[in-house]
Write an enzyme that holds these catalytic residues in place. Sequence first.
Site, PDB file in Angstrom:
ATOM      1  N   TYR A 209       0.984  -1.097   0.020  1.00  0.00           N
ATOM      2  CA  TYR A 209       0.123   0.004   0.001  1.00  0.00           C
ATOM      3  C   TYR A 209       0.940   1.505   0.097  1.00  0.00           C
ATOM      4  CZ  TYR A 209      -4.383  -2.585   0.625  1.00  0.00           C
ATOM      5  OH  TYR A 209      -5.395  -3.438   0.297  1.00  0.00           O
TER       6      TYR A 209
ATOM      7  N   PHE B 233      -6.769   7.533   5.454  1.00  0.00           N
ATOM      8  CA  PHE B 233      -7.136   5.949   5.800  1.00  0.00           C
ATOM      9  C   PHE B 233      -5.997   4.819   6.019  1.00  0.00           C
ATOM     10  CE2 PHE B 233      -7.516   6.438   1.165  1.00  0.00           C
ATOM     11  CZ  PHE B 233      -6.590   5.226   0.839  1.00  0.00           C
TER      12      PHE B 233
ATOM     13  N   THR C  33     -14.977   0.867  -5.040  1.00  0.00           N
ATOM     14  CA  THR C  33     -14.397   0.691  -3.656  1.00  0.00           C
ATOM     15  C   THR C  33     -15.306   0.577  -2.609  1.00  0.00           C
ATOM     16  OG1 THR C  33     -12.295   2.052  -4.519  1.00  0.00           O
ATOM     17  CG2 THR C  33     -12.371   1.881  -2.250  1.00  0.00           C
TER      18      THR C  33
ATOM     19  N   ASN D 206     -13.799  -4.067   2.510  1.00  0.00           N
ATOM     20  CA  ASN D 206     -14.374  -4.116   1.125  1.00  0.00           C
ATOM     21  C   ASN D 206     -14.131  -5.583   0.537  1.00  0.00           C
ATOM     22  OD1 ASN D 206     -12.012  -3.305   0.749  1.00  0.00           O
ATOM     23  ND2 ASN D 206     -12.588  -1.750  -0.532  1.00  0.00           N
TER      24      ASN D 206
ATOM     25  N   HIS E  72      -9.164  -6.983  -2.903  1.00  0.00           N
ATOM     26  CA  HIS E  72      -8.064  -6.204  -3.571  1.00  0.00           C
ATOM     27  C   HIS E  72      -8.194  -6.685  -4.770  1.00  0.00           C
ATOM     28  CE1 HIS E  72      -4.494  -3.958  -4.535  1.00  0.00           C
ATOM     29  NE2 HIS E  72      -4.150  -5.135  -4.997  1.00  0.00           N
TER      30      HIS E  72
END
Length: 156
Positions: A49, A57, A91, A112, A115
């Site tokens: 990331y 976030f 997303t 969610n 990925h």
Amino acid sequence: MERTLILLKPDALQRGLAGEILARFEKKGLKIVGLKLMKMSAELAAKHYEAHKARPFYPGLVKFMTSSPIVAIALEGIGAIKICRNLMGATFGADAAAGTIRGDFGVSRSFNLVHGSDGPEAAARELGLFFPEGLVDFEFGAYRWIYDPDEELKKG
Ligand code: UDP
Ligand code: MG
């Protein structure tokens, strides 16, 4: 053929949705060329990331992704990256279209479920991070029924 990295996030496993989500990709016609249950380390999360490091976030995202095991999946197919992104949906779960993974199974902006690499460079980089040992190559007999052998498979 294109390859992409999919991660089934901790919420997917904790909610018992891993098999169902993997099945969506599989049923679409994507070939599984890598599959691994693993706990994501803080180091791996930081590398994966990296692009989001400055975002508000980010700390919560790393905490979430390292909180419980994930499944890393490498998928192959013609146009696999875009196909997977379309199957995943937008997303945020509440915004994602019905019929997509996020649209059908979640409502959260951060939890969610899945990925997927967002482009060829990201895919190559992310596959290297999660599958440094390489992927599994094998003859996938279904390809000749998933694609038109005289048209699509010839072009690859
Ligand atoms: N995320 C979040 N809050 C936000 C935006 C993103 O928690 O406001 C998380 C979410 O889990 C998302 C991940 O950060 O999947 C990476 O964000 P990106 O914009 O790359 O979304 P994606 O490519 O996963 O759709
Ligand atoms: Mg992204």
